[in-house]
Design a protein around this motif. Structure first.
Motif, short mmCIF file in Angstrom:
data_model
loop_
_atom_site.label_atom_id
_atom_site.label_comp_id
_atom_site.label_asym_id
_atom_site.label_seq_id
_atom_site.Cartn_x
_atom_site.Cartn_y
_atom_site.Cartn_z
N VAL A 1 11.89 -4.00 -17.66
CA VAL A 1 11.78 -5.55 -17.42
C VAL A 1 10.83 -6.12 -18.65
O VAL A 1 9.51 -5.69 -18.78
N ARG A 2 11.34 -6.96 -19.55
CA ARG A 2 10.54 -7.52 -20.43
C ARG A 2 9.95 -8.91 -20.05
O ARG A 2 10.32 -9.64 -19.48
N PHE A 3 8.50 -8.85 -19.76
CA PHE A 3 7.97 -10.05 -19.24
C PHE A 3 7.62 -11.05 -20.38
O PHE A 3 7.43 -10.87 -21.51
N ASP A 4 8.04 -12.21 -19.96
CA ASP A 4 7.66 -13.41 -20.82
C ASP A 4 7.26 -14.53 -20.01
O ASP A 4 7.95 -15.12 -19.18
N ALA A 5 6.29 -15.20 -20.42
CA ALA A 5 5.57 -16.14 -19.43
C ALA A 5 6.60 -17.35 -19.64
O ALA A 5 6.19 -18.35 -18.77
N SER A 6 7.24 -17.74 -20.56
CA SER A 6 8.22 -18.91 -20.61
C SER A 6 9.54 -18.76 -19.69
O SER A 6 10.05 -19.93 -19.52
N SER A 7 9.69 -17.55 -19.13
CA SER A 7 10.73 -17.18 -18.19
C SER A 7 10.03 -17.75 -16.58
O SER A 7 9.67 -16.85 -16.13
N LEU A 8 10.50 -18.82 -16.21
CA LEU A 8 9.83 -19.35 -15.14
C LEU A 8 10.86 -19.84 -13.96
O LEU A 8 12.08 -20.20 -14.43
N PRO A 9 10.50 -19.80 -12.74
CA PRO A 9 11.79 -20.19 -11.69
C PRO A 9 11.38 -21.88 -11.67
O PRO A 9 10.31 -22.39 -11.91
N VAL A 10 12.43 -22.43 -12.04
CA VAL A 10 12.68 -23.86 -11.93
C VAL A 10 13.24 -24.50 -10.78
O VAL A 10 13.73 -25.77 -10.76
N GLY A 11 13.52 -23.94 -9.78
CA GLY A 11 14.24 -24.20 -8.47
C GLY A 11 14.68 -23.18 -7.72
O GLY A 11 14.33 -21.95 -8.15
N GLN A 12 15.22 -23.34 -6.45
CA GLN A 12 15.79 -22.26 -5.60
C GLN A 12 17.09 -22.67 -4.94
O GLN A 12 17.04 -23.93 -4.58
N LEU A 13 17.89 -21.88 -5.13
CA LEU A 13 19.23 -22.15 -4.33
C LEU A 13 19.43 -21.66 -3.31
O LEU A 13 19.41 -20.45 -2.65
N VAL A 14 19.23 -22.37 -2.14
CA VAL A 14 19.10 -22.22 -0.83
C VAL A 14 20.44 -22.27 -0.17
O VAL A 14 21.19 -23.08 -0.28
N LEU B 1 33.47 -21.41 -2.77
CA LEU B 1 33.56 -20.09 -2.49
C LEU B 1 33.10 -19.65 -1.07
O LEU B 1 33.29 -18.32 -0.88
N LEU B 2 32.55 -20.63 -0.42
CA LEU B 2 31.65 -19.97 0.82
C LEU B 2 32.58 -20.70 1.85
O LEU B 2 33.26 -21.75 1.63
N PRO B 3 32.40 -20.24 3.19
CA PRO B 3 33.15 -20.61 4.21
C PRO B 3 32.40 -22.10 4.59
O PRO B 3 31.28 -22.44 4.22
N ASP B 4 33.01 -22.78 5.51
CA ASP B 4 32.90 -24.43 5.79
C ASP B 4 31.44 -24.23 6.38
O ASP B 4 30.77 -25.62 6.16
N ASP B 5 30.96 -23.41 7.11
CA ASP B 5 29.81 -23.34 7.72
C ASP B 5 28.62 -22.96 7.49
O ASP B 5 27.41 -23.27 7.59
N VAL B 6 28.89 -22.48 5.93
CA VAL B 6 27.65 -22.20 5.07
C VAL B 6 27.47 -23.25 4.16
O VAL B 6 28.39 -23.94 3.37
N HIS B 7 26.25 -23.81 4.13
CA HIS B 7 25.80 -24.77 3.31
C HIS B 7 24.82 -24.23 2.03
O HIS B 7 24.01 -23.43 2.11
N ILE B 8 25.02 -24.92 0.80
CA ILE B 8 24.20 -24.43 -0.45
C ILE B 8 23.46 -25.86 -0.84
O ILE B 8 24.39 -26.83 -0.91
N SER B 9 22.42 -25.48 -1.17
CA SER B 9 21.61 -26.74 -1.67
C SER B 9 20.56 -26.40 -2.88
O SER B 9 20.24 -25.19 -2.70
#
Length: 335
Positions: free
Chosen positions: A129-142, A309-317
């Motif tokens: 794994v090459r570490f780079d301080a510019s590679s940051l989490p910009v959010g979360q897909l829940v 691509l997900l079933p109707d009862d699974v929600h993505i946000s």
């Protein structure tokens, strides 16, 4: 002579300079990368190797020392730091600032392949794994669902949603967090093994032997040639019970005679609470040279396709959006 007097004496020049500054300011505001941090060159590479059941001393002797010896051949290495715990070793390679990190990464991968020849049987290839301080989490897909288990949601996130990250420019694809991955556990009863005069290695060998796919040649019918294969892969969990281990006095001993097969989950290694409820999420991590605003905007445009691509009862946000603070800073800069 004051600036006001000079401007009044040369009004056309003043207007041209002012218009040019305004034009270049607008162009700069449109083309400037909208990001949290500037691009940082952090010359660091991590090498991670896991092997279950080994003590820290064994991880150091079988893996860490071998890898360190090979990394001495890599150009530009400033220092090597190793950390060993039970079942895991992690090496940090620090390079000089002027090092070409693309070339260094290739050399590290080459030396890892050489060191693998000395690893114990069954060892998996190390992660580089090459570490780079510019590679940051910009959010979360829940991902969340009221009537499904975390294991089901995890499988959907890993097999349906994560592959779509490759269609978004500047976005990497880390694995989902918050649930245990699905695992088929086979619990062997030692007393039953002794009664049949069997060893655990024979059970492992039978599972490996009877759960394979191998080509068996070609089948020619007139002018048609078809590729045939011998498919003995296990399709359901119950089929593991019917795998033969050995034959004693003409009677086949099956897995169900000495073990219990269960559709279970792996050991808990991560735990995510979102809005007070356990959930599964995928970190949205951008690459070092990508713009935060561009990545988030492209990802949000893909969410309806992901939801289909997900079933109707699974929600993505999309939650914990970091682009809001970034775009507000750009607005302040423009103002």
């Amino acid at each position: 002579m004051s600036m006001v007097t000079s401007a009044l004496k040369k009004p056309i020049t003043t207007v041209v300079i002012t218009a040019s500054l305004l034009l270049f300011a607008v162009l700069s505001a449109l083309k400037i990368p909208i990001d949290i941090f500037p691009q940082l060159n952090s010359p660091t590479i991590y090498v991670i190797e896991s092997y279950g059941g080994m003590s820290p001393q064994q991880m150091e002797g079988f893996f860490s020392t071998r890898l360190q010896d090979q990394f001495l051949y890599v150009n530009g290495v400033k220092s090597i730091t190793a950390k060993n715990i039970q079942g895991l070793t992690m090496l940090k390679l620090s390079f000089y600032e002027s090092t070409n990190m693309a070339e260094a990464s290739a050399q590290v991968a080459l030396q890892v392949n050489r060191a693998m020849k000395f690893f114990p049987p069954g060892a998996l290839p190390p992660q580089v794994v090459r570490f780079d301080a510019s590679s940051l989490p910009v959010g979360q897909l829940v991902l969340s669902a009221k009537s499904r288990s975390l294991k089901e949601i995890y499988d959907m996130a890993a097999t349906r949603i994560r592959p779509m990250f490759s269609s978004v420019a500047g976005l990497s694809a880390p694995p989902p967090f918050g649930a245990n991955s699905r695992s088929i556990t086979i619990s062997v009863d030692p007393s039953k093994l002794r009664s049949y005069n069997l060893t655990p290695d024979e059970v492992v060998g039978a599972l490996s032997k009877f759960n394979v796919m191998s080509p068996s040649g070609n089948l020619r019918l007139d002018n048609t040639m078809m590729v045939t294969s011998m498919n003995s892969l296990v399709k359901t969990v119950d089929e593991f019970n019917n795998i033969p281990i050995a034959t004693k006095n003409g009677v086949s001993i099956l897995v169900r005679d000495v073990a219990r097969v269960a559709d279970a989950a792996d050991v808990t290694v991560d735990y995510a609470l979102i809005n007070g409820k356990r959930s599964v999420y995928i970190p949205v991590v951008k690459t070092a040279d990508a713009s935060t605003w561009s990545v988030v905007k492209s990802l949000k445009a893909k969410i309806p396709e992901m939801q289909s691509l997900l079933p109707d009862d699974v929600h993505i946000s999309y939650e914990f959006d970091q682009s809001v603070a970034v775009i507000n800073s750009v607005k302040s800069l423009i103002t």
